[in-house]
Design an enzyme around this catalytic site. Structure first.
Site, short mmCIF file in Angstrom:
data_model
loop_
_atom_site.label_atom_id
_atom_site.label_comp_id
_atom_site.label_asym_id
_atom_site.label_seq_id
_atom_site.Cartn_x
_atom_site.Cartn_y
_atom_site.Cartn_z
N ARG A 268 -6.68 6.64 -15.55
CA ARG A 268 -5.72 7.23 -14.86
C ARG A 268 -4.17 6.43 -14.65
O ARG A 268 -4.43 5.40 -14.10
CB ARG A 268 -6.18 8.04 -13.67
CG ARG A 268 -5.26 8.57 -12.85
CD ARG A 268 -6.05 9.17 -11.50
NE ARG A 268 -7.01 10.15 -11.56
CZ ARG A 268 -7.92 10.37 -10.76
NH1 ARG A 268 -8.05 9.80 -9.49
NH2 ARG A 268 -8.74 11.39 -10.98
N TYR B 193 -13.58 17.52 -3.67
CA TYR B 193 -12.21 17.00 -3.26
C TYR B 193 -11.06 17.48 -4.03
O TYR B 193 -10.05 17.86 -3.50
CB TYR B 193 -12.08 15.42 -3.25
CG TYR B 193 -10.87 14.73 -2.72
CD1 TYR B 193 -10.75 14.68 -1.21
CD2 TYR B 193 -10.11 14.13 -3.36
CE1 TYR B 193 -9.57 14.06 -0.79
CE2 TYR B 193 -9.15 13.42 -3.08
CZ TYR B 193 -8.80 13.36 -1.78
OH TYR B 193 -7.70 13.00 -1.32
P1 NAD Z 1 -7.93 8.74 6.28
O1 NAD Z 1 -9.02 8.97 6.37
O2 NAD Z 1 -7.25 7.19 6.78
O3 NAD Z 1 -6.86 9.68 7.07
C1 NAD Z 1 -7.22 11.05 7.31
C2 NAD Z 1 -7.26 11.59 8.51
O4 NAD Z 1 -7.58 12.60 8.75
C3 NAD Z 1 -8.48 10.94 9.42
O5 NAD Z 1 -8.09 9.90 10.46
C4 NAD Z 1 -9.25 11.89 10.07
O6 NAD Z 1 -9.84 11.58 11.01
C5 NAD Z 1 -8.14 12.71 9.82
N1 NAD Z 1 -8.83 14.19 9.91
C6 NAD Z 1 -10.00 14.70 8.99
N2 NAD Z 1 -10.31 15.90 9.47
C7 NAD Z 1 -9.68 16.58 10.50
C8 NAD Z 1 -9.48 17.41 11.29
N3 NAD Z 1 -10.25 18.45 10.95
N4 NAD Z 1 -8.51 17.64 12.07
C9 NAD Z 1 -7.64 16.59 12.40
N5 NAD Z 1 -7.81 15.27 11.81
C10 NAD Z 1 -8.90 15.37 10.75
O7 NAD Z 1 -7.31 8.92 4.75
P2 NAD Z 1 -5.73 8.60 4.27
O8 NAD Z 1 -6.03 7.42 2.94
O9 NAD Z 1 -4.77 8.19 5.09
O10 NAD Z 1 -5.24 9.97 3.62
C11 NAD Z 1 -4.29 10.73 4.05
C12 NAD Z 1 -3.98 11.65 3.26
O11 NAD Z 1 -3.55 11.52 2.13
C13 NAD Z 1 -5.45 12.65 2.97
O12 NAD Z 1 -4.91 14.11 2.79
C14 NAD Z 1 -5.70 12.47 1.71
O13 NAD Z 1 -6.43 13.23 0.88
C15 NAD Z 1 -4.57 11.91 0.96
N6 NAD Z 1 -4.87 10.96 -0.21
C16 NAD Z 1 -5.21 9.92 -0.04
C17 NAD Z 1 -5.06 8.97 -0.95
C18 NAD Z 1 -5.50 7.42 -0.63
O14 NAD Z 1 -5.38 6.45 -1.71
N7 NAD Z 1 -5.60 6.97 0.43
C19 NAD Z 1 -4.82 9.47 -2.45
C20 NAD Z 1 -4.73 10.65 -2.41
C21 NAD Z 1 -4.44 11.52 -1.33
#
Ligand code: NAD
Length: 341
Positions: free
Chosen positions: A287, A150
């Site tokens: 962290r 990741y």
């Molecule tokens: P989440 O899993 O709720 O949302 C991510 C969404 O992306 C999901 O609904 C999923 O269906 C969609 N997705 C995955 N593959 C896909 C594809 N091929 N095409 C279209 N949609 C697709 O996660 P989140 O917590 O809302 O995270 C949002 C972003 O923030 C992500 O990029 C994540 O890596 C980043 N992030 C989140 C956190 C956290 O604490 N939540 C921390 C660091 C980074």
């Protein structure tokens, strides 16, 4: 500006779904929301938004998503807590396809601004060995030793954003989110992160009368947790800024996992016996988000106190739990939620 088309990817999930809700409330008239999930699986969905169910690993779908957009917020990714990302490294790395094709589509359609959600998982693991919540400055991502799978994907995609700016003139913004939590997040099923998992476990322990909780690791690991409202505000501030380098977007209020459990127990009004699973996935020891850079650029940083955000999150998860127990809703990835405004 509110008449221009804004595209939000990952909008069936937690943060991007909440971003769509927030943009609507701010008066944005043309929003395109995109996610791979079928529409009735989205956590939040709005009828006055153009909702598209598309797999953004596929280049043609990214072109459909980005067409005529002024701004793109790319938050789609395969995502989860430590339990998920440690067991799904290849799947997490495949998200590189999403960002690659979204960047190409953004160049093709001359998108004005492109936001990418990176993560604190890009930071060098050697700098996170102490339980004393080491403050991570942006330069601590190098020399690169990111979270396997990741984190490497995020680091690579960050650099792609940088070079798409340098070589193709696309205005890219990159924020490194530190643990985001709040209502509308995943709270069970395997992808949930620590705050939601602990809220759920405390609720279950209270309801089933066993008064016991399992904690992954020793509970001494430290993290900071950013409430969703701070995250949304920061995302837009960064998008509206001239910041071209990756920047921390996180709370600097670090706590141990044991302290996080204390807080949730206080909110729930219970005390539980703690069982520590030392073999469970637990990530780095410590962290925290070092916020000098965001303060310098924006004169702002996330500031919602953890206790305050947890109260709202606990209440929301409690409602979801009660709904599920009474047969009103299925697993989070399978139920249709209604807009909360
Ligand atoms: P989440 O899993 O709720 O949302 C991510 C969404 O992306 C999901 O609904 C999923 O269906 C969609 N997705 C995955 N593959 C896909 C594809 N091929 N095409 C279209 N949609 C697709 O996660 P989140 O917590 O809302 O995270 C949002 C972003 O923030 C992500 O990029 C994540 O890596 C980043 N992030 C989140 C956190 C956290 O604490 N939540 C921390 C660091 C980074």
């Amino acid at each position: 500006m509110h008449e221009d088309l804004v595209v939000v990817t990952g909008a069936g999930g937690f943060i991007a779904g909440s971003l769509v809700a927030s943009l609507r409330q701010q008066g944005y008239k043309r929003i395109r929301a995109v996610d791979i999930k079928p529409l009735d699986h989205w956590y939040q969905r709005f009828d006055d938004v153009e909702n598209l169910s598309l797999d953004l690993n596929i280049k043609e779908n990214c072109e459909k998503a980005a067409r005529n957009a002024r701004d793109v917020y790319n938050l789609a990714a395969n995502m989860g807590g430590m339990g998920f990302i440690e067991k799904n490294k290849a799947l997490c790395m495949l998200s590189v396809l999403i960002n690659t094709h979204m960047l190409q589509a953004a160049v093709k359609y001359r998108v004005a601004r492109y936001f990418y959600s990176s993560s604190a998982c890009v930071y060098n693991g050697d700098k996170q060995k102490s339980f004393e919540a080491p403050l991570l400055r942006e330069e601590d991502a190098y020399p690169a030793l990111a979270e396997d799978g990741y984190g490497w994907e995020k680091l690579f995609s960050e650099r792609m954003c940088r070079h798409f700016h340098e070589d193709f003139g696309l205005y890219t913004r990159v924020a490194r989110f530190h643990n985001v939590y709040g209502p509308w997040g995943t709270w069970f099923g395997g992808r949930e992160k620590a705050p939601a998992a602990i809220c759920r476990k405390v609720i279950e322990a209270k309801e089933n009368g066993k008064h016991e909780i399992e904690i992954w690791g020793s509970g001494n690991q430290t993290r900071s947790f950013m409430y969703i409202d701070d995250c949304l505000e920061g995302v837009q501030k960064i998008m509206n800024s001239q910041i071209l380098e990756p920047i921390n977007l996180g709370s600097a209020e670090a706590v141990s996992i044991n302290r996080l459990v204390d807080l949730v127990e206080d909110i729930a009004g219970v005390r539980l016996n703690r069982k520590y699973d030392l073999d469970a996935p637990q990530g780095v020891n410590g962290r925290n988000s070092e916020n000098t850079l965001i303060q310098k650029y924006l004169n702002w940083e996330p500031s919602i106190p953890l206790r305050e955000g947890l109260e709202k999150t606990y209440a929301w998860i409690y409602d979801q739990y009660r709904a599920r127990e009474s047969g009103r809703a299925g697993v989070v990835q399978e139920f249709v939620t209604t807009p909360h405004d």
